[in-house]
Structures are given as structure tokens and as C-alpha cells.
Design a protein around this motif. Sequence first.
Motif, PDB file in Angstrom:
ATOM      1  N   ILE A 114     -58.485  -1.241   2.256  1.00  0.00           N
ATOM      2  CA  ILE A 114     -57.574  -0.649   1.269  1.00  0.00           C
ATOM      3  C   ILE A 114     -57.531  -1.522   0.015  1.00  0.00           C
ATOM      4  O   ILE A 114     -57.534  -1.015  -1.113  1.00  0.00           O
ATOM      5  CB  ILE A 114     -56.155  -0.468   1.879  1.00  0.00           C
ATOM      6  N   GLU A 115     -57.546  -2.819   0.214  1.00  0.00           N
ATOM      7  CA  GLU A 115     -57.519  -3.739  -0.922  1.00  0.00           C
ATOM      8  C   GLU A 115     -58.787  -3.571  -1.772  1.00  0.00           C
ATOM      9  O   GLU A 115     -58.723  -3.528  -3.010  1.00  0.00           O
ATOM     10  CB  GLU A 115     -57.397  -5.177  -0.412  1.00  0.00           C
ATOM     11  N   LYS A 116     -59.928  -3.443  -1.086  1.00  0.00           N
ATOM     12  CA  LYS A 116     -61.177  -3.226  -1.819  1.00  0.00           C
ATOM     13  C   LYS A 116     -61.126  -1.918  -2.600  1.00  0.00           C
ATOM     14  O   LYS A 116     -61.521  -1.844  -3.747  1.00  0.00           O
ATOM     15  CB  LYS A 116     -62.364  -3.200  -0.849  1.00  0.00           C
ATOM     16  N   ILE A 117     -60.605  -0.890  -1.913  1.00  0.00           N
ATOM     17  CA  ILE A 117     -60.510   0.422  -2.571  1.00  0.00           C
ATOM     18  C   ILE A 117     -59.558   0.343  -3.749  1.00  0.00           C
ATOM     19  O   ILE A 117     -59.816   0.898  -4.823  1.00  0.00           O
ATOM     20  CB  ILE A 117     -60.063   1.509  -1.566  1.00  0.00           C
ATOM     21  N   GLU A 118     -58.454  -0.382  -3.610  1.00  0.00           N
ATOM     22  CA  GLU A 118     -57.498  -0.534  -4.712  1.00  0.00           C
ATOM     23  C   GLU A 118     -58.152  -1.258  -5.882  1.00  0.00           C
ATOM     24  O   GLU A 118     -57.963  -0.877  -7.043  1.00  0.00           O
ATOM     25  CB  GLU A 118     -56.256  -1.313  -4.241  1.00  0.00           C
ATOM     26  N   ASN A 119     -58.931  -2.297  -5.549  1.00  0.00           N
ATOM     27  CA  ASN A 119     -59.633  -3.025  -6.618  1.00  0.00           C
ATOM     28  C   ASN A 119     -60.608  -2.104  -7.344  1.00  0.00           C
ATOM     29  O   ASN A 119     -60.677  -2.089  -8.579  1.00  0.00           O
ATOM     30  CB  ASN A 119     -60.384  -4.234  -6.060  1.00  0.00           C
ATOM     31  N   LYS A 120     -61.338  -1.338  -6.558  1.00  0.00           N
ATOM     32  CA  LYS A 120     -62.286  -0.402  -7.170  1.00  0.00           C
ATOM     33  C   LYS A 120     -61.539   0.638  -7.990  1.00  0.00           C
ATOM     34  O   LYS A 120     -61.957   1.003  -9.086  1.00  0.00           O
ATOM     35  CB  LYS A 120     -63.145   0.273  -6.101  1.00  0.00           C
ATOM     36  N   PHE A 121     -60.433   1.100  -7.455  1.00  0.00           N
ATOM     37  CA  PHE A 121     -59.652   2.098  -8.162  1.00  0.00           C
ATOM     38  C   PHE A 121     -59.087   1.512  -9.455  1.00  0.00           C
ATOM     39  O   PHE A 121     -59.099   2.169 -10.497  1.00  0.00           O
ATOM     40  CB  PHE A 121     -58.531   2.637  -7.245  1.00  0.00           C
ATOM     41  N   ASP A 122     -58.591   0.291  -9.374  1.00  0.00           N
ATOM     42  CA  ASP A 122     -58.082  -0.379 -10.574  1.00  0.00           C
ATOM     43  C   ASP A 122     -59.187  -0.492 -11.626  1.00  0.00           C
ATOM     44  O   ASP A 122     -58.967  -0.231 -12.808  1.00  0.00           O
ATOM     45  CB  ASP A 122     -57.550  -1.776 -10.236  1.00  0.00           C
ATOM     46  N   ARG A 123     -60.370  -0.866 -11.234  1.00  0.00           N
ATOM     47  CA  ARG A 123     -61.495  -0.967 -12.173  1.00  0.00           C
ATOM     48  C   ARG A 123     -61.810   0.395 -12.779  1.00  0.00           C
ATOM     49  O   ARG A 123     -62.045   0.514 -13.979  1.00  0.00           O
ATOM     50  CB  ARG A 123     -62.733  -1.506 -11.453  1.00  0.00           C
ATOM     51  N   LEU A 124     -61.801   1.409 -11.896  1.00  0.00           N
ATOM     52  CA  LEU A 124     -62.099   2.754 -12.372  1.00  0.00           C
ATOM     53  C   LEU A 124     -61.039   3.218 -13.359  1.00  0.00           C
ATOM     54  O   LEU A 124     -61.357   3.827 -14.402  1.00  0.00           O
ATOM     55  CB  LEU A 124     -62.193   3.706 -11.177  1.00  0.00           C
TER      56      LEU A 124
END
Length: 147
Positions: A114-124
Motif C-alpha cells: 500500500i505504501e508503494k502504491i501510495e508513493n506511486k499514486f503521489d508521483r502520478l
Amino acid sequence: MNVNELYEKDNLTQKDIIQLLLHNAQHMVTRDELKEDNRELKTELKEDINNLKNDMNKLKAELKEDNRELKAELKEDINNLKNDMNKLESSLKNDINKLESSLKNDINKLDKKIEKIENKFDRLQWLIVTTILTVLFKDYIINLLTK
């Protein structure tokens, strides 16, 4: 003549009456004989009662012994059940601990994903925001760069 015939006879002679009296006297029981029979019956009854009491006492003793044996068996069965329950409880605790550990590991893995996905989402999100800003301010940016 038979005694029964004498009883059925309508006219009894003195001889018939004496014969009946003698017959009855022969079959009569004396008071002493009755007392003796009574004593014998009482003695027999006392013996029978004593025998019954002895039998009852034996039965009571047997029942008490059976009761003691049953209690001992029940205690043993209860102890066996307690031991089985303790084993089952410890086995269940071990299984629960394993499950808890496995669940914690799975939760940690999920947290990391989830943290990785959040980071990716934040970047996106930032990419989208910067793209929108670039599109909105493209003219201004081009003007600034060309000057």
C-alpha cells in the motif's frame, strides 16, 4: 360310615354324634400345640428377618464398594479429560499464535504494498498536477523562456 355322610344325615343318633365328636376331637389342636406352632413360626420369622438383614447389609457393602470403584473410575476419567483438554488448549494456542504471526506478516506485506502504491499514486498526482499547470501556463512559460 364316612364322616361326610354323617354330616349329611338328617337324623343323627347318639352314636353318630359321639362318632362326630371323636372325629372332631382327633383333628382339634390343643392350646399347647398352638403355642408351640406359634413359637416355631416366630423363630422362623426371626431367622428369616435376620437373614434378610444380613443380605441387605451385604448388598449395602457391595453397593458401597461399587460406588467407591465408580468414583475412582470417574476421577480417572475426569483427569484424563482434563489432560486432553489441556493438550487441546495448548495446541489451539499454538495454532492461534502461528495464525497471528502469519497474519502480522501478511499485514506488514500489505502495508508495504500500500505504501508503494501510495508513493506511486503521489508521483502520478504530482505528474498530473504539473502537466495541468504546464498546459495552463504554457503561454506564460513560453513567453518567459523566449525573452
